[in-house]
Design a protein around this motif. Structure first.
Motif, short mmCIF file in Angstrom:
data_model
loop_
_atom_site.label_atom_id
_atom_site.label_comp_id
_atom_site.label_asym_id
_atom_site.label_seq_id
_atom_site.Cartn_x
_atom_site.Cartn_y
_atom_site.Cartn_z
N CYS A 1 70.39 43.39 32.65
CA CYS A 1 69.25 43.44 33.55
C CYS A 1 69.02 42.06 34.16
O CYS A 1 68.99 41.06 33.45
CB CYS A 1 68.02 43.89 32.78
N CYS B 1 65.01 41.17 32.82
CA CYS B 1 64.69 40.88 31.41
C CYS B 1 65.94 40.50 30.59
O CYS B 1 65.82 40.22 29.40
CB CYS B 1 63.96 42.06 30.77
N CYS C 1 67.32 49.61 34.13
CA CYS C 1 67.13 48.99 32.82
C CYS C 1 66.28 49.90 31.93
O CYS C 1 65.20 50.33 32.32
CB CYS C 1 66.45 47.64 32.98
N CYS D 1 62.81 47.55 31.06
CA CYS D 1 61.76 47.18 32.02
C CYS D 1 61.86 47.97 33.32
O CYS D 1 61.07 47.76 34.23
CB CYS D 1 61.82 45.67 32.29
ZN LIG Z 1 65.14 44.85 32.19
#
Ligand SMILES: [Zn+2]
Length: 137
Positions: free
Chosen positions: A34, A37, A48, A51
């Motif tokens: 990601c 994050c 993701c 998140c």
């Molecule tokens: Zn993420």
């Protein structure tokens, strides 16, 4: 994909998964992460899990992990695998925190234990296609 010397089913390489396969061809493990994050994910996917960002990057993995589980395949799921049966399919917890499945080479199933260290190896099938496998480290 042109694979005249490879008679097994071919992976379905898409725009989403191409960096993974390109990495294998270069003998590198390339994993999707990601961009927001930094959570690594495998197999490649658009969103993701943590998140929900749709922005991703590609990172080089270590190719090292531990044996999460394995299956001894006695009955080939495709006739092209008959000559190498029985063979072992492993599920590996990679050091990057994701799981990956690939054949486990040069191993005696009766000697395997959960958590054994393994490392990724690269099997060049054709000039365009390299497949992943593991072996005991
Ligand atoms: Zn993420």
């Amino acid at each position: 994909m042109n694979a005249p010397n490879y008679d097994k089913p071919l992976p379905d390489i898409t725009a989403l998964t191409r960096p993974f396969w390109d990495g294998l061809r270069e003998h590198r493990l390339v994993l999707q992460a990601c961009a927001r994050c930094h959570t690594v994910r495998h197999y490649p996917r658009p969103v993701c899990d943590r998140c929900y960002s749709m922005e991703s990057v590609w990172v080089t993995g270590s190719g090292r992990g531990t044996l999460h589980s394995w299956t001894v395949n006695h009955h080939p799921f495709h006739f092209a695998f008959k000559r190498e049966s029985p063979f072992i399919t492993s599920t590996v917890d990679l050091a990057e925190g994701v799981r990956m499945q690939a054949p486990l080479r040069d191993a005696d199933a009766s000697q395997l234990e959960l958590g054994m260290p393994v490392e990724l190896v690269f099997e060049d099938m054709t000039p365009e296609l390299t497949l992943p496998a593991f072996r005991l480290a």
